[in-house]
Design an enzyme around this catalytic site. Structure first.
Site, PDB file in Angstrom:
ATOM      1  N   ASP A   1       0.949  -1.312   0.106  1.00 36.85           N
ATOM      2  CA  ASP A   1       0.056  -0.001   0.089  1.00 36.85           C
ATOM      3  C   ASP A   1       0.880   1.176  -0.063  1.00 36.85           C
ATOM      4  OD1 ASP A   1      -2.405  -1.494   0.206  1.00 36.85           O
ATOM      5  OD2 ASP A   1      -2.419  -1.644   2.216  1.00 36.85           O
TER       6      ASP A   1
ATOM      7  N   ARG B   1      27.476 -23.950 -12.812  1.00 35.33           N
ATOM      8  CA  ARG B   1      27.728 -23.334 -14.069  1.00 35.33           C
ATOM      9  C   ARG B   1      27.809 -21.758 -13.792  1.00 35.33           C
ATOM     10  NH1 ARG B   1      24.386 -25.187 -19.132  1.00 35.33           N
ATOM     11  NH2 ARG B   1      26.067 -26.670 -19.239  1.00 35.33           N
TER      12      ARG B   1
END
Length: 726
Positions: free
Chosen positions: A158, A514
């Site tokens: 909000d 990787r």
């Protein structure tokens, strides 16, 4: 180094409370920064309920405990409503669960209710320990852990917490709303207002500004007028809690029935609901959470027994410390003002909300015609959000009664020739200005736009026709225009690069060990690479402004190799145009060779995808506001310098419109020349302070002396009315 000594031997915990914000980046930052300074860090699962229940809900965290969570929505450590914590018995159990683990530093990420509960817990701490001495713990333990330090992070979609410019989760919610608005070509209070600005809504209902009596007639007349212009679609946005002047709720169903009955238009209602809370966190929320999370740990480590509980907020682009209860009291005052129908006061207490509302209203009014003519030119590569700036500038200029001319193809179009900078075609540009009787020039673009207006300013001594007000709205994904912290388009580019990196990392989810070397755009400016690196949790980011050697590269490879052996399965290295010889290909080959046997390596070039796609909510709103500010300034300068005709030749009539921290400023292009490196970057880069965060959160033992801690900022009615923000 002092901070590391302070953290050694201390224990801290982080919990998330409330269910509507993207909190994982904050959990990651707090955890890793806590470990970095030598503290024991615990993750409290299921919010206050986990704190009360204890047991396996409170777990010791390690560096890899928060690996690969930065891109996930919600909170991985969970959140649950807890009635028990609202009772003395529940808080007594919570105190016992902390004390037996030696935890005296607590970071709470949640809304104002959660943070108020934390402050009550802190104020009762000594009494709770005394009670525990009588029942469950030794007096020596009570003395050892006699003080509880609390720091809050505001997690709320909000954006309704006074004192901070943005709350964690609000920007991500805006992304969800705009995705839906775009998809159907259609919400908490703040969200409705900013969405209306970004989407170009025809009408807006928000609780803080109930419509005047007779709004039904005016709205229908507005929609009917739009229809006569050929518009096939009108958007009306209704915030949750919208009311009229008498406090009567205004529902989307009521508005639909009204439009159908009076105008006979085909009208549909879309209720966004919980979709606003989900999805992947935006780049802004990830970076915000990382900055505030690091600052939260620093604040906890520096806290003394008499230090009041604080919230870490955002002021401009810097983290600040805000007294918790001052913020809570001001937030409650907003609701009190609305309950008592003092709506103007409620709007002022909302901070930047007032600025948004005033700009939204400004685009709806028409003034009498003037003799002024405004030329608008886009210069340089496309930047998402340019259209929003053009739209608001054109609409406001027409509303002010000016004629508006839009010239295609930048300075080429203005000169009607094939050139990039005006110095090569000044005669043609002057001829065009004369032909259309142009009295002001608005340039929307990047470094070329700045450089071009500088050339036009310097040519004033030769061409009187160039003695007109000129303004540049910075718009480039590189964010390299001097005189501003942010350029239109940069936020979208960071989000695009972040999403690309997220997908690249995900592509290796079934592969062990990787490393990806990813090339971003940005030229000589490292903003895009640095911001993206912080948003995706990169292991290293190489940029032009931060020189490095082959020794540094070797150290980075070895550091990543060590991490790959223990903590992580995938690595991410970002590079923009960092060095003449250390190219992306070179870095890829170096990592491949040095990491052989530990990890394999792949290279990816993100390329022009960073320029494409729909603009982010930030860039739409930023572009809209900058367009409005530019036209207001140009209108004022034309009026001030009118002597039978417009004649403006002073340096302050050719300016860059910039956002610096949270202040909008018009800075003369001539003044900025002294602080500009014509490699296409400003000499001083505000975002450079994010570089130490990158290194700390990537487990580098870097010097903490580079980090600039947040200052204390008090939150009062006066501070909110004076410092409204942009």
């Amino acid at each position: 180094e002092k901070l590391k000594m302070t953290g050694a031997g201390r224990a801290m915990a982080v919990l998330t409370s409330g269910g509507d914000a993207q909190m994982n980046a904050a959990v990651r930052a707090v955890t890793r920064m806590g470990i970095y300074v030598g503290a024991k860090v615990y993750l409290i699962h299921e919010g206050y309920q986990g704190l009360v229940d204890g047991g396996d809900n409170i777990k010791l965290a390690h560096w890899h405990s928060v690996t690969n969570i930065i891109q996930l929505g919600g909170t991985v450590i969970g959140s649950a409503r807890c009635k028990a914590f609202t009772t003395r018995e529940g808080r007594l159990a919570a105190a016992f669960n902390l004390v037996k683990r030696g935890i005296t530093n607590l970071c709470v990420c949640g809304g104002d209710g959660s943070l108020t509960g934390a402050n009550i817990f802190r104020s009762e701490w000594s009494g709770l320990l005394q009670e525990l001495v009588e029942k469950r713990i030794a007096e020596t333990m009570a003395k050892q852990f006699s003080h509880l330090n609390i720091v809050g992070l505001v997690g709320s979609i909000d954006n309704d917490f006074c004192g901070t410019d943005m709350t964690i989760g609000a920007d991500s919610a805006l992304h969800r709303i705009m995705e839906i608005v775009d998809a159907i070509m259609t919400t908490a209070q703040y969200l409705a207002l900013v969405s209306a600005l970004a989407a170009g809504a025809e009408w807006l209902f928000i609780p803080e500004v109930p419509p005047q009596e007779g709004w039904e007639d005016r709205m229908c007349a507005r929609l009917e007028a739009q229809s006569r212009t050929g518009s096939r679609l009108n958007i009306v946005i209704v915030a949750e809690g919208a009311i009229d002047r008498n406090g009567k709720p205004i529902s989307s169903t009521y508005i639909k029935d009204l439009v159908v009955k009076r105008l006979g238009y085909d009208t549909r209602v879309t209720v966004l609901g919980h979709v606003q809370r989900g999805g992947t966190p935006s780049a802004f929320d990830r970076i915000l959470s990382s900055k505030l999370g690091v600052e939260a740990v620093v604040a906890l480590m520096e806290a003394a027994p008499d230090t009041p509980a604080c919230v870490i907020g955002l002021s401009g682009n810097h983290a600040v410390r805000l007294p918790l209860m001052e913020c809570v009291e001001m937030t409650k005052l907003v609701q009190q003002s609305m309950n008592e129908k003092r709506f103007d006061e409620a709007v002022k207490l909302r901070g930047s909300f007032e600025n948004n509302w005033n700009i939204y209203k400004l685009l709806a009014f028409q003034k009498p015609a003037t003799d002024y003519s405004l030329a608008i030119v886009n210069v340089g590569a496309p930047a998402p959000g340019m259209n929003a700036a053009v739209r608001s500038a054109v609409r406001l200029a027409i509303a002010h009664g000016h004629k508006v001319y839009a010239f295609n193809n930048g300075f080429q179009g203005l000169a009607d020739g094939e050139v990039s900078l005006p110095s090569k075609c000044l005669d043609k540009i002057v001829s065009t200005l004369n032909k259309y009787r142009i009295t002001a020039l608005l340039v929307i673009g990047g470094f070329e736009g700045y450089h071009g207006v500088l050339e036009l300013f310097e040519a004033r001594r030769h061409f009187e026709e160039l003695c007109i007000p000129m303004c540049i709205i910075p718009a480039t994904i590189s964010n390299n225009v001097p005189g501003t912290d942010f350029s239109v388009g940069a936020d979208t580019a960071v989000n695009a690069a972040m999403e690309g990196c997220d997908k690249i990392k995900q592509s290796a989810s079934g592969t062990k060990r990787r490393v990806f070397v990813v090339e971003t755009m940005g030229g000589f400016c490292g903003y895009l690479a640095t911001s993206t690196g912080l948003a995706v949790g990169a292991d290293a980011v190489y940029i032009y402004e931060d020189p490095f050697t082959i020794h540094d590269l070797k150290t980075n490879v070895e550091h990543l190799a060590e991490k790959m052996k223990k903590d992580i399965q995938r690595g991410l290295v970002l590079n923009e145009y960092c060095h003449e010889h250390y190219t992306t290909d070179f870095i890829h080959k170096l990592y491949s060779a040095e990491g052989k046997g530990i990890f394999d390596c792949r290279v990816n070039v993100l390329g022009h995808l960073q320029q494409g796609g729909a603009p982010s909510p930030f860039d739409r709103n930023f572009g809209t506001k900058m367009g409005v500010k530019a036209v207001q300034w140009l209108s004022q300068k034309m009026t001030e310098n009118y002597r039978q005709r417009v004649f403006a030749n002073s340096p302050n009539t050719a300016c860059v419109l910039g956002l610096n921290r949270k202040v909008v400023a018009f800075t003369p292009v001539a003044e900025l020349k002294e602080i500009t490196d014509f490699h296409r970057v400003p000499k001083d880069q505000w975002w450079f302070h994010m570089r130490p965060l990158l290194k700390m959160l990537a487990k580098y033992q870097t010097s903490f002396s580079e980090y600039v801690p947040g200052s204390l900022k008090h939150v009062t009615q006066r501070s909110l009315s004076v410092d409204t923000g942009f």
